[in-house]
Motif scaffolding. Structure first.
Motif, short mmCIF file in Angstrom:
data_model
loop_
_atom_site.label_atom_id
_atom_site.label_comp_id
_atom_site.label_asym_id
_atom_site.label_seq_id
_atom_site.Cartn_x
_atom_site.Cartn_y
_atom_site.Cartn_z
N UNK A 299 0.84 -1.20 0.00
CA UNK A 299 0.00 0.00 0.00
C UNK A 299 0.87 1.25 0.00
N UNK A 300 1.89 1.27 0.84
CA UNK A 300 2.77 2.44 0.90
C UNK A 300 3.57 2.59 -0.39
N UNK A 301 4.07 1.48 -0.94
CA UNK A 301 4.84 1.54 -2.18
C UNK A 301 3.99 2.05 -3.34
N UNK A 302 2.72 1.67 -3.36
CA UNK A 302 1.83 2.08 -4.45
C UNK A 302 1.43 3.53 -4.35
N UNK A 303 1.25 4.05 -3.14
CA UNK A 303 0.64 5.36 -2.97
C UNK A 303 1.59 6.43 -2.46
N UNK A 304 2.54 6.06 -1.61
CA UNK A 304 3.39 7.08 -0.98
C UNK A 304 4.76 6.50 -0.65
N UNK A 305 5.53 6.12 -1.67
CA UNK A 305 6.81 5.46 -1.39
C UNK A 305 7.82 6.34 -0.67
N UNK A 306 7.63 7.67 -0.75
CA UNK A 306 8.59 8.58 -0.11
C UNK A 306 8.34 8.78 1.37
N UNK A 307 7.22 8.28 1.90
CA UNK A 307 6.87 8.48 3.31
C UNK A 307 7.79 7.62 4.20
N UNK A 308 8.42 8.22 5.22
CA UNK A 308 9.26 7.43 6.13
C UNK A 308 8.48 6.27 6.74
#
Length: 586
Positions: A299-308
């Motif tokens: 989910x993070x890689x698809x939508x917000x990969x830059x988020x710590x």
């Protein structure tokens, strides 16, 4: 000058940024110490590991630059079990804890977690932990052939490995007596202990520099920032229910179905795996902790990969899977090869979310990391060996570029250099090269797999456990792209296909041939510019036959027939009728 946290008052944002950056730096220092002191190539060369720092309550604040999602995310949720094990005051400076319980941490007993509580002025203020794939843990050599987790090796509940008085010698002797690689296994555990200590010392210096008595308030703000950023990304999606299905090879011809329904609602997402196959009788089962790990990563890689990456980025993602399913198996189910199913989850989720993400998501990849465990241990073998090797197939084509070749997605684990395996063992790597035509055809081609041939020196028999997938079910294409090639494992000496996910005994003259699968293509192959197809043929990525069949391009070599170097200028490329040179509609 920064202002210090005060109960009930906001934390200075400058302090948050400073501490966040310093934590990132000291976590990389922790990982460097671990890699540089590890004994096994699994950790030292392949980086099958994770390092992280947690607040006093066991919530992950940050991770090192390296590390696999299956280790780091599972350890992040598993720390709650470790913290809950001991009442307040039951731990003291010098304590180090260890466990490899699959249902608490990373899903297989080969993955050992070492956690160190950090004290300042006698008060517990943080935790450092690492999770590493052990070179051996006893039992069956790692495969999917077991019927219960008890067969898969030594299972360690949460125990004290060390105290201020020193190591638990009885526990160390127990571990050494139950593994085939006692020096390497214990050496890696010592490296984990030392790396945690490196992180703890650096944290203590940082807290002194900033005048901090604890890190909980700052850590809470760091986690909140990640949570807020991911929730903002989720709000950018259209609310709705998105579904997908995928099939893995399973075990011994019994395929496994994976199903997901993703419900996006405002700033949160529900991920439900109802419809997936029941748990297997063999060791391809996944614990819920590991399912959550690769789900939150996807989910993070698809939508917000830059988020710590920290506990805050997990909060908007809610994961469920039916109890007793292959993605939420029940103790004591066998789980040793759980990655051969768990690694499919990012591609499965990308398939489901593709209609909701305007910029698109990659086509399915070869997904499951290929793990081979080689063993030489006959009675008269002068130097018995057990060696785990990793290899990767291709990544799926992306919306704006080709897929990556021979890249471990989603795991990130690296392959050991040929020199390492040939120095440590009598194994010989006879061939290792990209596999022509393995990448799925597409406007953006799928990444290529590779070909490896392995033999051994000497007159002794040997064994291999080929823990592999996508031999029967290739990576599908996306948006009109074609599927990638399937994989294959054979013995070149006999021409026979070798059984997978179980121990295979080999003759001294056997030559194991591994053909890794490719990633799926993205977009209609006839929309790939002719010039790109010519480059693929010249580079050996695509054969002239495949260029004609799949891309509608006739590529002909016009240079010197005896030339060893054949640059693109020595080829001509002509589009077939109805096929435009630039990839537009003909």
């Amino acid at each position: 000058m920064t202002s210090l946290p005060t109960p009930g008052r906001p934390v200075d944002p400058v302090l948050i940024g400073l501490v966040s950056n310093r934590l990132h730096s000291l976590l990389d220092e922790q990982q460097t110490a671990l890699v540089n002191t590890a004994f096994s190539p699994v950790v030292r060369e392949c980086l099958d590991l994770a390092c992280a720092v947690f607040d006093s309550r066991g919530r992950m604040v940050g991770q090192s630059s390296g590390g696999t999602p299956g280790h780091i995310n599972a350890m992040a949720t598993g720390m709650s079990h470790i913290v809950a094990k001991y009442e307040p005051g039951a731990l003291a400076e010098g304590d180090v804890l260890i466990t490899n319980d699959p249902w608490m941490t990373a899903g297989q007993i080969n993955d050992i977690t070492v956690a160190t509580p950090v004290f300042r002025a006698g008060r517990l203020v943080a935790w450092f932990a690492s999770c590493c794939h052990s070179p051996d843990i006893g039992g069956r050599i790692l495969s999917a052939a077991a019927a219960e987790v008890f067969e898969e090796g030594l299972r360690l509940p949460i125990l004290k490995l060390r105290t201020a008085a020193g190591p638990d010698r009885a526990l160390e002797e127990l571990i050494r007596a139950n593994v085939r690689t006692p020096d390497e296994t214990m050496g890696d555990i010592y490296a984990q202990v030392a790396a945690n200590q490196v992180g703890a010392r650096s944290l203590d210096r940082m807290m002194g520099e900033f005048g901090l008595d604890d890190i909980d308030a700052v850590a809470g703000e760091i986690m909140l920032r990640s949570e807020t950023a991911l929730r903002d990304a989720l709000r950018g999606l259209r609310d709705g229910r998105y579904e997908a299905r995928m099939t893995s090879d399973g075990f011994d011809g019994r395929a496994l179905d994976l199903a997901v329904a993703i419900t996006v609602s405002g700033d949160s997402v529900e991920v439900d795996y109802t419809g997936s196959s029941p748990q297997s009788a063999h060791g391809v089962n996944v614990v819920l902790n590991y399912t959550r790990a690769y789900t939150s990563f996807a989910i993070k890689a698809a939508l917000a990969p830059e988020v710590p990456h920290n506990a805050g980025s997990f909060r908007p993602v809610h994961v469920t899977a039916p109890r007793g399913s292959v993605l939420n198996c029940i103790d004591p189910a066998p789980v040793a090869s759980r990655h051969l199913v768990g690694h499919f989850l990012p591609s499965l989720l990308f398939d489901a979310l593709r209609p909701a993400v305007p910029e698109g998501l990659p086509a399915p990849s070869s997904d499951a990391l290929w793990m081979t465990v080689w063993r030489g241990g006959e009675m008269d073998e002068t130097q018995p060996f057990t060696l785990t090797l990793f290899g990767a197939g291709g990544v799926g084509g992306r919306p704006d570029k080709d897929g990556l070749n021979t890249t471990g997605f989603p795991t990130g684990v690296r392959a050991a250099p040929t020199e390492v395996l040939e120095t440590l063992t009598p194994l010989v790597q006879r061939r290792r090269e990209l596999r022509t035509d393995s990448g799925g055809p597409g406007a953006h081609r799928g990444g290529l797999g590779q070909v490896m041939r392995v033999s051994r020196r000497g007159e002794h028999g040997w064994t291999v456990n080929a823990n592999v997938d996508r031999v029967e079910h290739p990576a599908p294409g996306a948006a009109g792209g074609h599927r990638g090639a399937t994989g294959e494992v054979t013995d070149d000496a006999t021409g026979e296909r070798l059984p997978r996910k179980q121990l295979v005994r080999l003759a001294p003259d056997s030559v194991v041939h591994l053909s890794f699968p490719g990633g799926g293509g993205y977009g209609d192959p006839w929309r790939r510019p002719v010039a790109r197809v010519l480059e693929d043929v010249a580079g050996g990525y695509v054969s002239p036959e495949a260029a004609r069949e799949h891309y509608g391009v006739e590529v002909t070599y016009t240079g010197d027939p005896g030339a060893l170097v054949r640059p693109p200028e020595s080829y001509t490329a002509v589009p077939l009728p109805g096929r435009a040179a630039d990839g537009t509609a003909g």
